[in-house]
Write an enzyme that holds these catalytic residues in place. Structure first.
Site, PDB file in Angstrom:
ATOM      1  N   ASP A  43      71.423  62.617  61.680  1.00 21.21           N
ATOM      2  CA  ASP A  43      70.320  61.670  61.585  1.00 21.21           C
ATOM      3  C   ASP A  43      69.177  62.196  62.437  1.00 21.21           C
ATOM      4  O   ASP A  43      69.405  62.799  63.491  1.00 21.21           O
ATOM      5  CB  ASP A  43      70.750  60.281  62.078  1.00 21.21           C
TER       6      ASP A  43
ATOM      7  N   THR B 190      65.907  43.823  40.663  1.00 28.68           N
ATOM      8  CA  THR B 190      67.213  44.264  41.148  1.00 28.68           C
ATOM      9  C   THR B 190      67.773  45.326  40.220  1.00 28.68           C
ATOM     10  O   THR B 190      67.723  45.182  38.994  1.00 28.68           O
ATOM     11  CB  THR B 190      68.212  43.092  41.265  1.00 28.68           C
TER      12      THR B 190
ATOM     13  N   ASN C 274      75.292  41.290  52.197  1.00 27.75           N
ATOM     14  CA  ASN C 274      74.691  42.484  51.598  1.00 27.75           C
ATOM     15  C   ASN C 274      74.806  43.718  52.480  1.00 27.75           C
ATOM     16  O   ASN C 274      74.592  44.838  52.026  1.00 27.75           O
ATOM     17  CB  ASN C 274      73.225  42.229  51.248  1.00 27.75           C
TER      18      ASN C 274
ATOM     19  N   ILE D   1      73.741  51.007  56.858  1.00 28.35           N
ATOM     20  CA  ILE D   1      74.997  51.263  56.157  1.00 28.35           C
ATOM     21  C   ILE D   1      75.811  52.339  56.867  1.00 28.35           C
ATOM     22  O   ILE D   1      77.032  52.218  57.011  1.00 28.35           O
ATOM     23  CB  ILE D   1      74.732  51.655  54.690  1.00 28.35           C
TER      24      ILE D   1
ATOM     25  N   CYS E  68      74.830  46.866  46.649  1.00 26.12           N
ATOM     26  CA  CYS E  68      75.481  45.677  47.194  1.00 26.12           C
ATOM     27  C   CYS E  68      75.513  44.554  46.160  1.00 26.12           C
ATOM     28  O   CYS E  68      76.528  43.857  46.019  1.00 26.12           O
ATOM     29  CB  CYS E  68      74.794  45.225  48.477  1.00 26.12           C
TER      30      CYS E  68
END
EC number: 1.2.1.12
Length: 336
Positions: free
Chosen positions: A34, A212, A316, A13, A152
């Site tokens: 990161d 989900t 997604n 993402i 998503c």
């Protein structure tokens, strides 16, 4: 005026959001954080198996990398409180690590070195406003410090459910998302933390039943549907490109044409509409958070009432990312 953005977490993402932001006027990424080596980050930004090559130049430099001639600093701080956002003028942080998805944790950058706002790239808690389309930006007043882009699947389900409910009234419903496999699944059968036996199986070789979060999140983003919908997921062996099916009972009897007309009328830059006979690979890279498929609408008569089935596609990865960037752009404009 240019709003400067920092990205904490340069995974799927984070990288796709960076790509999208390159085409947004008035928004600029100036810092990435990161723990991965910058050479790896630059390579994964440049080359992407599902979304294709980055349309630009990427060159690793000391302390970061240069993208289209602009230098972006790259740091590797494990704790967001240690990131010096202010040095690079960061005003909004895109929290994309997945580890700081609750408000208290997401607020860490706000108390450290200058960041003012945070957008979480995951469902937040009940104390965080969650947005699923450009229509829901009206819930923001500019004083918020942390908001969420939901998930998503929520971004696919919610606009379809809202359009259906606004037009005809939903009584009850069940949703199923047929979802591409993701990085938290196994490539081959193997041990996996968390004790989920099904996720321990090879994601690219099986249909894997799963839960989900959208079944709960729908009540947060559309309060009038709270408690009315339930559902589950089926993870399938495609790398990206997913679809959500929603079966409901409505307050009134309707026809297929009436449903499709209502969906078409509700369409916008977040909620698309198509009558083409598409398949999952056709929606890879699509920027709609949800793409309604009018060819799959069904109405079944049951003892004087009806069961209604509607279907919407989403990438997604990119559908969700496009929604996040729209949200970030709006959030930047109204920040107080």
């Amino acid at each position: 005026m240019v709003v400067k953005v920092g990205i904490n977490g340069f995974g799927r993402i984070g990288r796709l959001a960076f790509r999208r932001i390159q085409n947004v006027e008035g928004v600029e990424v100036t810092r990435i954080n990161d723990l991965t080596d910058p050479n790896m980050l630059a390579h994964l930004l440049k080359y992407d198996t599902t979304q294709g090559r980055f349309d630009g130049t990427v060159e690793v430099k000391e302390g970061g990398f240069e993208v289209n001639g602009n230098f972006i600093k790259v740091s590797a701080e494990r704790d967001p409180e240690n990131i010096d956002w202010a040095t690079d003028g960061v005003e909004i942080v895109l929290e994309a690590t997945g580890f700081f998805a609750k408000k208290e944790a997401a607020e860490k950058p706000l108390h450290a070195n200058g960041a003012k706002k945070v957008v979480i790239t995951a469902p937040g808690g009940n104390d965080v406003k969650q947005l699923f389309s450009t229509l829901t930006t009206s819930i923001l007043d500019g004083t918020e410090t942390v908001i969420s882009g939901a998930s998503c699947t929520t971004n696919c389900l919610a606009p379809m459910a809202k359009a259906l409910h606004d037009a005809f009234g939903i009584q009850k419903g069940l949703m199923t998302t047929i979802h591409a496999y993701t990085g938290d699944q196994m490539i081959v059968d193997g041990h996996r933390g968390g004790g989920d036996l099904r996720r321990a199986r090879a994601g690219a070789a099986n249909i894997v039943p799963n839960s989900t979060g959208a079944r709960k999140a729908i009540g947060l983003v559309i309060p009038e549907l709270n408690g009315k919908l339930d559902g589950a997921a089926q993870r399938v062996p495609v790398p990206t490109g997913s679809v959500t099916e929603l079966v409901v009972t409505l307050d009134k009897n309707v026809s297929v044409d009436e449903i499709n007309a209502a969906m078409k009328a509700a369409s916008n830059d977040s909620f698309g509409y198509t009558e083409d006979p598409i398949v999952s690979s056709d929606i890879v890279g699509v920027s709609y958070g949800s793409l309604f498929d009018a060819t799959q609408t069904k109405v079944m008569e049951v003892d004087g009432s009806q069961l209604v089935k509607v279907v919407s596609w989403y990438d997604n990865e990119m559908s969700y990312t496009a929604q996040l960037v729209r949200t970030l752009e709006y959030f930047a404009k109204i920040a107080k």
